[in-house]
Design an enzyme around this catalytic site. Structure first.
Site, PDB file in Angstrom:
ATOM      1  N   SER A  24     -27.736   7.694  67.955  1.00 35.06           N
ATOM      2  CA  SER A  24     -27.419   6.389  67.378  1.00 35.06           C
ATOM      3  C   SER A  24     -27.531   5.273  68.397  1.00 35.06           C
ATOM      4  O   SER A  24     -27.489   4.104  68.029  1.00 35.06           O
ATOM      5  CB  SER A  24     -26.023   6.406  66.758  1.00 35.06           C
ATOM      6  OG  SER A  24     -25.104   6.947  67.655  1.00 35.06           O
ATOM      7  N   HIS A  43     -33.720   7.807  63.457  1.00 39.10           N
ATOM      8  CA  HIS A  43     -32.301   7.521  63.235  1.00 39.10           C
ATOM      9  C   HIS A  43     -31.991   7.367  61.753  1.00 39.10           C
ATOM     10  O   HIS A  43     -32.401   6.390  61.121  1.00 39.10           O
ATOM     11  CB  HIS A  43     -31.927   6.251  64.019  1.00 39.10           C
ATOM     12  CG  HIS A  43     -30.468   5.948  63.999  1.00 39.10           C
ATOM     13  ND1 HIS A  43     -29.961   4.681  64.078  1.00 39.10           N
ATOM     14  CD2 HIS A  43     -29.388   6.774  63.908  1.00 39.10           C
ATOM     15  CE1 HIS A  43     -28.642   4.731  64.034  1.00 39.10           C
ATOM     16  NE2 HIS A  43     -28.266   5.975  63.923  1.00 39.10           N
ATOM     17  N   GLU A  72     -34.594   4.321  61.151  1.00 44.67           N
ATOM     18  CA  GLU A  72     -35.101   3.535  62.279  1.00 44.67           C
ATOM     19  C   GLU A  72     -35.959   4.501  63.106  1.00 44.67           C
ATOM     20  O   GLU A  72     -35.452   5.533  63.568  1.00 44.67           O
ATOM     21  CB  GLU A  72     -33.956   3.017  63.155  1.00 44.67           C
ATOM     22  CG  GLU A  72     -33.201   1.851  62.568  1.00 44.67           C
ATOM     23  CD  GLU A  72     -32.069   1.359  63.474  1.00 44.67           C
ATOM     24  OE1 GLU A  72     -31.871   0.144  63.572  1.00 44.67           O
ATOM     25  OE2 GLU A  72     -31.358   2.193  64.082  1.00 44.67           O
ATOM     26  N   ASN A  92     -27.151  -0.610  64.544  1.00 42.08           N
ATOM     27  CA  ASN A  92     -25.860  -0.458  65.233  1.00 42.08           C
ATOM     28  C   ASN A  92     -25.533  -1.634  66.148  1.00 42.08           C
ATOM     29  O   ASN A  92     -24.371  -1.905  66.418  1.00 42.08           O
ATOM     30  CB  ASN A  92     -25.817   0.856  66.007  1.00 42.08           C
ATOM     31  CG  ASN A  92     -25.587   2.032  65.064  1.00 42.08           C
ATOM     32  OD1 ASN A  92     -25.096   1.845  63.952  1.00 42.08           O
ATOM     33  ND2 ASN A  92     -25.950   3.219  65.487  1.00 42.08           N
TER      34      ASN A  92
HETATM   35  N1  3HC Z   1     -25.171  13.383  49.186  1.00 42.46           N
HETATM   36  C1  3HC Z   1     -25.889  13.051  48.096  1.00 42.46           C
HETATM   37  N2  3HC Z   1     -25.590  11.983  47.336  1.00 42.46           N
HETATM   38  C2  3HC Z   1     -24.517  11.236  47.661  1.00 42.46           C
HETATM   39  C3  3HC Z   1     -23.714  11.524  48.791  1.00 42.46           C
HETATM   40  C4  3HC Z   1     -24.088  12.646  49.576  1.00 42.46           C
HETATM   41  N3  3HC Z   1     -23.418  12.994  50.673  1.00 42.46           N
HETATM   42  N4  3HC Z   1     -22.739  10.588  48.866  1.00 42.46           N
HETATM   43  C5  3HC Z   1     -22.916   9.754  47.823  1.00 42.46           C
HETATM   44  N5  3HC Z   1     -23.986  10.134  47.098  1.00 42.46           N
HETATM   45  C6  3HC Z   1     -24.566   9.470  45.930  1.00 42.46           C
HETATM   46  C7  3HC Z   1     -23.703   9.639  44.706  1.00 42.46           C
HETATM   47  O1  3HC Z   1     -24.028  10.827  44.014  1.00 42.46           O
HETATM   48  C8  3HC Z   1     -24.039   8.393  43.913  1.00 42.46           C
HETATM   49  O2  3HC Z   1     -25.259   8.584  43.207  1.00 42.46           O
HETATM   50  P1  3HC Z   1     -25.498   7.853  41.786  1.00 42.46           P
HETATM   51  O3  3HC Z   1     -25.296   6.384  42.004  1.00 42.46           O
HETATM   52  O4  3HC Z   1     -26.928   8.217  41.493  1.00 42.46           O
HETATM   53  O5  3HC Z   1     -24.496   8.449  40.868  1.00 42.46           O
HETATM   54  C9  3HC Z   1     -24.322   7.344  44.969  1.00 42.46           C
HETATM   55  O6  3HC Z   1     -24.597   8.067  46.178  1.00 42.46           O
HETATM   56  C10 3HC Z   1     -23.138   6.459  45.156  1.00 42.46           C
HETATM   57  O7  3HC Z   1     -22.001   7.261  45.481  1.00 42.46           O
HETATM   58  P2  3HC Z   1     -20.570   7.104  44.804  1.00 42.46           P
HETATM   59  O8  3HC Z   1     -20.695   6.606  43.409  1.00 42.46           O
HETATM   60  O9  3HC Z   1     -19.803   8.368  45.023  1.00 42.46           O
HETATM   61  O10 3HC Z   1     -19.828   6.050  45.720  1.00 42.46           O
HETATM   62  P3  3HC Z   1     -20.228   4.575  46.089  1.00 42.46           P
HETATM   63  O11 3HC Z   1     -20.953   3.872  45.002  1.00 42.46           O
HETATM   64  O12 3HC Z   1     -18.955   4.032  46.582  1.00 42.46           O
HETATM   65  O13 3HC Z   1     -21.259   4.744  47.279  1.00 42.46           O
HETATM   66  C11 3HC Z   1     -21.796   4.986  49.549  1.00 42.46           C
HETATM   67  C12 3HC Z   1     -20.965   5.502  48.412  1.00 42.46           C
HETATM   68  C13 3HC Z   1     -23.278   5.241  49.256  1.00 42.46           C
HETATM   69  C14 3HC Z   1     -21.369   5.768  50.782  1.00 42.46           C
HETATM   70  C15 3HC Z   1     -21.554   3.436  49.693  1.00 42.46           C
HETATM   71  O14 3HC Z   1     -20.190   3.179  49.788  1.00 42.46           O
HETATM   72  C16 3HC Z   1     -22.234   2.831  50.900  1.00 42.46           C
HETATM   73  O15 3HC Z   1     -23.424   2.542  50.882  1.00 42.46           O
HETATM   74  N6  3HC Z   1     -21.459   2.627  51.999  1.00 42.46           N
HETATM   75  C17 3HC Z   1     -21.991   2.108  53.249  1.00 42.46           C
HETATM   76  C18 3HC Z   1     -22.624   3.223  53.995  1.00 42.46           C
HETATM   77  C19 3HC Z   1     -23.185   2.764  55.291  1.00 42.46           C
HETATM   78  O16 3HC Z   1     -23.138   1.608  55.694  1.00 42.46           O
HETATM   79  N7  3HC Z   1     -23.744   3.726  56.026  1.00 42.46           N
HETATM   80  C20 3HC Z   1     -24.304   3.493  57.333  1.00 42.46           C
HETATM   81  C21 3HC Z   1     -23.310   3.842  58.370  1.00 42.46           C
HETATM   82  S1  3HC Z   1     -23.921   3.534  59.991  1.00 42.46           S
HETATM   83  C22 3HC Z   1     -24.757   4.930  60.370  1.00 42.46           C
HETATM   84  O17 3HC Z   1     -24.794   5.910  59.671  1.00 42.46           O
HETATM   85  C23 3HC Z   1     -25.446   4.887  61.703  1.00 42.46           C
HETATM   86  C24 3HC Z   1     -24.758   5.734  62.716  1.00 42.46           C
HETATM   87  O18 3HC Z   1     -25.585   5.777  63.865  1.00 42.46           O
HETATM   88  C25 3HC Z   1     -23.386   5.208  63.108  1.00 42.46           C
END
Ligand code: 3HC
Length: 280
Positions: free
Chosen positions: A116, A137, A149, A187
């Site tokens: 990351s 990434h 990325e 990030n």
């Molecule tokens: N596997 C497969 N599908 C998944 C899943 C998983 N682990 N988690 C969620 N989903 C799917 C659900 O099935 C759902 O699909 P649908 O809309 O087709 O029914 C969809 O994703 C949305 O999930 P939920 O309805 O359960 O919940 P939300 O609508 O609240 O969405 C979220 C959850 C997608 C996590 C949303 O809250 C989000 O986008 N959050 C921000 C995530 C983010 O910013 N991530 C980046 C973090 S930084 C990073 O990773 C970099 C690292 O280097 C630090």
């Protein structure tokens, strides 16, 4: 095409799922059976949810799981066409893994890291194929987030970049090209925002709930910054802030003391049951 994924934590298993869902043959590797099993179970759970929601049938789920092989032997990387490493953020551990993979893998195998914020160039220098080492990434949850990325180290060749771009598109992602720089693009923007949210909380400007609500309703973010901090893991947030600070020497990237305290207390977020919020 065979993909060898190193590390079966949240990111490693999510990455393995992305490849398996797109028909690639995937080997999930970690140092202990229990880690591999845990990662495999995460994929099984994620696919089962899709079946329950009617978005996938049982046959498709089974065919995806059939694309996955489990391994605790790094030598199984010998016939892989691509390796994606997703172990914890420790440069020495990553360099050790890459130098071993360099000996084991075929000459034309590309070695990618999901780091990351660590240096691709430094990881590449631990191999005799630095032109075939690249950053790939993914974002959590990897099966859902569209972005990859693709990070070029100073030694990464155009051919390697094009290969990874092609593969990223084949697994349904929409990649961006990034030159190596601490924190890359996402990030460098996201983690200082989280650090600033920690500062707001520490100064008593607003409650955690209101800081998150403000950014969800005021900036249309799917999660507020503190909720997201717990989702990513505060150890990871701190490690990225440290990299930004150490690489640039710029005080604007100083990790907030409260973030440090949280990590020292083991309040890492969802994975430990407590962070800025508590979880069952
Ligand atoms: N596997 C497969 N599908 C998944 C899943 C998983 N682990 N988690 C969620 N989903 C799917 C659900 O099935 C759902 O699909 P649908 O809309 O087709 O029914 C969809 O994703 C949305 O999930 P939920 O309805 O359960 O919940 P939300 O609508 O609240 O969405 C979220 C959850 C997608 C996590 C949303 O809250 C989000 O986008 N959050 C921000 C995530 C983010 O910013 N991530 C980046 C973090 S930084 C990073 O990773 C970099 C690292 O280097 C630090």
């Amino acid at each position: 095409m065979k993909v060898f994924v190193v590390g079966c934590g949240t990111m490693g298993s999510g990455i393995a799922q992305c490849f398996a869902q797109s028909g690639f043959s995937v080997v999930m590797y970690d140092t202990k059976d229990e880690y591999v099993e845990r990662g495999y179970n995460l994929i099984n759970k994620s696919l089962t949810k899709l079946v329950e929601k009617g978005k996938m049938d049982e046959d498709k789920k089974n065919s995806i799981l059939n694309n996955i092989t489990k391994s605790v032997n790094i030598e199984d990387a010998k016939d892989a066409d691509l390796v994606v490493e997703a172990v914890f953020e420790n440069i020495e551990v990553k360099k050790d893994i890459f130098s071993r993979l360099d000996v084991i893998c075929k000459e034309d195998t590309v070695l990618a890291t999901n780091t990351s914020s660590l240096s691709i160039t430094e990881i590449a220098a631990s191999t005799k194929r630095p032109e075939k080492v690249i950053g790939m990434h993914f974002f959590n949850p990897a099966p859902v987030m569209k972005l990859i990325e693709i990070i070029r180290g100073i030694t990464t060749s155009d051919e390697t970049f094009e290969k990874i771009k092609d593969i990223s598109i084949k697994i349904g992602k929409d990649p961006v090209e990034v030159k190596e720089s601490a924190g890359f693009v996402v990030n460098r923007l996201l983690i200082p925002m989280i650090n600033e949210a920690v500062a707001l909380l520490a100064e008593g400007v607003a409650t955690a709930e209101d800081i998150d609500k403000a950014m969800k309703l005021g900036a249309n973010h799917p999660m507020g910054p503190l909720e997201l901090a717990d989702f990513i893991g505060n150890d990871v947030n701190l490690a990225i802030m440290e990299t930004l600070y150490n690489e640039t020497g710029d005080s604007k990237y100083r990790p907030h003391p409260l973030l440090r305290k949280m990590v020292r207390a083991g309040y890492l977020g969802r994975k430990t049951g407590r962070g800025f919020y508590t979880y069952k």
